[in-house]
Scaffold this motif. Structure first.
Motif, PDB file in Angstrom:
ATOM      1  N   GLY A 106       0.795  -1.220   0.000  1.00 33.72           N
ATOM      2  CA  GLY A 106       0.000   0.000   0.000  1.00 33.72           C
ATOM      3  C   GLY A 106       0.828   1.271   0.000  1.00 33.72           C
ATOM      4  O   GLY A 106       0.350   2.319   0.395  1.00 33.72           O
ATOM      5  N   ALA A 107       2.071   1.191  -0.465  1.00 31.37           N
ATOM      6  CA  ALA A 107       2.961   2.353  -0.420  1.00 31.37           C
ATOM      7  C   ALA A 107       2.754   3.242  -1.633  1.00 31.37           C
ATOM      8  O   ALA A 107       2.703   2.765  -2.761  1.00 31.37           O
ATOM      9  CB  ALA A 107       4.413   1.905  -0.341  1.00 31.37           C
ATOM     10  N   GLY A 108       2.603   4.533  -1.381  1.00 35.10           N
ATOM     11  CA  GLY A 108       2.454   5.474  -2.474  1.00 35.10           C
ATOM     12  C   GLY A 108       2.567   6.908  -1.978  1.00 35.10           C
ATOM     13  O   GLY A 108       2.462   7.177  -0.789  1.00 35.10           O
ATOM     14  N   CYS A 109       2.807   7.801  -2.922  1.00 37.09           N
ATOM     15  CA  CYS A 109       2.966   9.217  -2.607  1.00 37.09           C
ATOM     16  C   CYS A 109       1.967  10.024  -3.421  1.00 37.09           C
ATOM     17  O   CYS A 109       1.753   9.753  -4.600  1.00 37.09           O
ATOM     18  CB  CYS A 109       4.378   9.684  -2.950  1.00 37.09           C
ATOM     19  SG  CYS A 109       5.675   8.833  -2.049  1.00 37.09           S
ATOM     20  N   THR A 110       1.346  10.997  -2.782  1.00 33.02           N
ATOM     21  CA  THR A 110       0.442  11.911  -3.474  1.00 33.02           C
ATOM     22  C   THR A 110       1.084  13.292  -3.513  1.00 33.02           C
ATOM     23  O   THR A 110       1.816  13.670  -2.603  1.00 33.02           O
ATOM     24  CB  THR A 110      -0.926  12.000  -2.772  1.00 33.02           C
ATOM     25  OG1 THR A 110      -0.722  12.390  -1.413  1.00 33.02           O
ATOM     26  CG2 THR A 110      -1.659  10.685  -2.818  1.00 33.02           C
ATOM     27  N   ILE A 111       0.797  14.033  -4.573  1.00 33.92           N
ATOM     28  CA  ILE A 111       1.361  15.363  -4.773  1.00 33.92           C
ATOM     29  C   ILE A 111       0.224  16.368  -4.721  1.00 33.92           C
ATOM     30  O   ILE A 111      -0.796  16.194  -5.385  1.00 33.92           O
ATOM     31  CB  ILE A 111       2.092  15.454  -6.122  1.00 33.92           C
ATOM     32  CG1 ILE A 111       3.224  14.417  -6.173  1.00 33.92           C
ATOM     33  CG2 ILE A 111       2.627  16.857  -6.354  1.00 33.92           C
ATOM     34  CD1 ILE A 111       3.855  14.263  -7.530  1.00 33.92           C
ATOM     35  N   GLU A 112       0.402  17.413  -3.936  1.00 29.62           N
ATOM     36  CA  GLU A 112      -0.608  18.461  -3.786  1.00 29.62           C
ATOM     37  C   GLU A 112       0.059  19.802  -4.075  1.00 29.62           C
ATOM     38  O   GLU A 112       0.987  20.204  -3.384  1.00 29.62           O
ATOM     39  CB  GLU A 112      -1.153  18.441  -2.359  1.00 29.62           C
ATOM     40  CG  GLU A 112      -2.311  19.362  -2.110  1.00 29.62           C
ATOM     41  CD  GLU A 112      -3.594  18.874  -2.757  1.00 29.62           C
ATOM     42  OE1 GLU A 112      -4.342  19.713  -3.259  1.00 29.62           O
ATOM     43  OE2 GLU A 112      -3.835  17.655  -2.755  1.00 29.62           O
ATOM     44  N   ALA A 113      -0.409  20.491  -5.120  1.00 23.97           N
ATOM     45  CA  ALA A 113       0.138  21.803  -5.463  1.00 23.97           C
ATOM     46  C   ALA A 113      -0.513  22.869  -4.595  1.00 23.97           C
ATOM     47  O   ALA A 113      -1.722  22.871  -4.417  1.00 23.97           O
ATOM     48  CB  ALA A 113      -0.102  22.109  -6.931  1.00 23.97           C
ATOM     49  N   GLY A 114       0.307  23.760  -4.065  1.00 23.92           N
ATOM     50  CA  GLY A 114      -0.211  24.856  -3.258  1.00 23.92           C
ATOM     51  C   GLY A 114      -0.235  26.135  -4.070  1.00 23.92           C
ATOM     52  O   GLY A 114       0.431  26.255  -5.083  1.00 23.92           O
ATOM     53  N   GLY A 115      -0.980  27.114  -3.632  1.00 23.40           N
ATOM     54  CA  GLY A 115      -1.069  28.378  -4.355  1.00 23.40           C
ATOM     55  C   GLY A 115       0.010  29.364  -3.976  1.00 23.40           C
ATOM     56  O   GLY A 115       0.129  30.421  -4.552  1.00 23.40           O
ATOM     57  N   SER A 116       0.825  29.042  -2.993  1.00 25.26           N
ATOM     58  CA  SER A 116       1.827  29.992  -2.502  1.00 25.26           C
ATOM     59  C   SER A 116       3.224  29.656  -2.998  1.00 25.26           C
ATOM     60  O   SER A 116       4.204  29.916  -2.323  1.00 25.26           O
ATOM     61  CB  SER A 116       1.808  30.005  -0.974  1.00 25.26           C
ATOM     62  OG  SER A 116       2.075  28.694  -0.487  1.00 25.26           O
TER      63      SER A 116
END
Length: 151
Positions: A106-116
């Protein structure tokens, strides 16, 4: 058999049993640490790739994290990662989970772009004791920072 031989046989059986239990416990602890290290490595690697994309002009395929943050899918696509459901390489494509090989099930990475002008990479695994969060802010003096939280 004499009493002394039976006593030595029982004693050696107990010692071998204790050594086996200690070995299994040490293996489990080392496996959890190896999973955690793999998550840190994968998160830092992704953050480094994002930092490289942020340093490129958008006309040459870079991304702008400041003004109009790109969608998470756009970042993943620009990085060229093969994404699978839940980080499982046998699962269907189409999700934004980047697999973290070597980090267990169940290993994984998610990427979240920020507005700053920043992006966050969060890596989890069923086998690791903590979630790894790597924040990329290319304009800072220290552009990549890592933090840990309980899973």
């Amino acid at each position: 058999m004499g009493q002394q031989q039976l006593l030595l046989l029982v004693l050696s059986t107990v010692i071998v049993g204790l050594a086996t239990v200690a070995g299994i416990q040490a293996f489990s602890e080392n496996q959890a640490q190896a999973s955690q290290d793999a998550l840190v490595q994968r998160g830092t690697s992704i953050a480094s790739d994002i930092q490289g994309l942020a340093g490129k002009p958008t006309q040459l395929g870079g991304i702008d994290l400041n003004n109009s943050p790109p969608s998470n899918e756009k970042i993943v696509n620009r990085l060229g990662y093969d994404t699978r459901e839940g980080g499982d390489l046998s699962g269907p494509t189409g999700t934004n989970v980047v697999p973290a090989q070597g980090a267990g099930s169940g290993a994984g990475c998610t990427i979240e772009a920020g507005g700053s002008g920043s992006a966050t990479v969060e890596c989890k695994s069923d086998d690791a004791p903590q979630t790894v969060t790597v924040t990329v802010t290319p304009s800072d003096d220290s552009p990549v920072s890592t933090s840990f939280s309980s899973s």
